[in-house]
Design an enzyme around this catalytic site. Structure first.
Site, mmCIF file in Angstrom:
data_model
loop_
_atom_site.group_PDB
_atom_site.id
_atom_site.type_symbol
_atom_site.label_atom_id
_atom_site.label_comp_id
_atom_site.label_asym_id
_atom_site.label_seq_id
_atom_site.Cartn_x
_atom_site.Cartn_y
_atom_site.Cartn_z
ATOM 1 C CB CYS A 110 -31.032 -23.491 -37.114
ATOM 2 S SG CYS A 110 -31.764 -22.339 -38.268
ATOM 3 C CG HIS A 111 -32.003 -18.744 -35.845
ATOM 4 N ND1 HIS A 111 -32.265 -19.337 -37.061
ATOM 5 C CD2 HIS A 111 -31.813 -17.428 -36.093
ATOM 6 C CE1 HIS A 111 -32.246 -18.419 -38.009
ATOM 7 N NE2 HIS A 111 -31.962 -17.249 -37.460
#
Length: 181
Positions: A110-111
């Site tokens: 994800c991030h």
């Protein structure tokens, strides 16, 4: 199998996406490995389900107490706030970079690649992430692709990246295979 392997999970005191912590954690345990929660402060971390507070988890060690030498691999769970906080903490960035320096496998979802950008370890690597990070990753020298999971072996270590919670099954399989080798 991850028998006798200890895997660090690096998370900020607040902001980790709970499912991106708990599902890989379970995968490590089911493969016979030992997951350890590493953070920037002792005590507990606060996980989130998107923007809502979820469960709290006990920290096993802080980044100032351990190094990459103490582990066989690193998992970087996502959530927006988690890597945004980690990339501002020099000890957390050093800890993550240590796995690259030691040639140990790293998995980020994800991030989470924001922390890797700050550690200056994505240049020349092919990665994926939450789509909003693609410009940041390209600006840091990475090649970004929109894939469920990306396994990059073109650097000093194996780097596994994935986009989002929907990709957790493929992410867990890929990092489990890489960490077993």
């Amino acid at each position: 199998m991850l028998n006798d392997k200890t895997i660090a999970f690096l998370v900020a005191p607040e902001g980790v996406e709970q499912i991106e912590l708990t599902e890989p954690w379970k995968a490590v345990k089911q493969a016979g490995g030992t997951p350890k929660l590493v953070s920037t402060r002792p005590g507990q971390i606060q996980a989130f389900n998107h923007l809502d507070k979820a469960d709290r988890f006990a920290v096993d060690a802080t980044v100032d107490e351990v190094s990459a030498a103490d582990f066989d691999g690193l998992v970087l769970p996502g959530g927006v706030a988690n890597p945004d906080i980690l990339r501002t903490v020099p000890g957390a960035v050093r800890f993550a970079k240590g796995f690259f320096d030691a040639g140990k496998p790293v998995a980020a979802i994800c991030h989470a690649p924001w922390t890797l950008i700050e550690a200056d370890v994505v240049n020349g690597r092919t990665v994926t992430s939450w789509p909003s990070l693609q410009t940041d990753l390209r600006n840091a020298g990475a090649t970004w692709e929109d894939r469920e999971v990306m396994i990059c072996t073109s650097g000093p270590n194996t780097l596994i990246t994935s986009r989002m919670p929907d990709d957790l099954k493929a992410f867990n399989q890929a990092f489990g295979d890489a960490f077993s080798g």
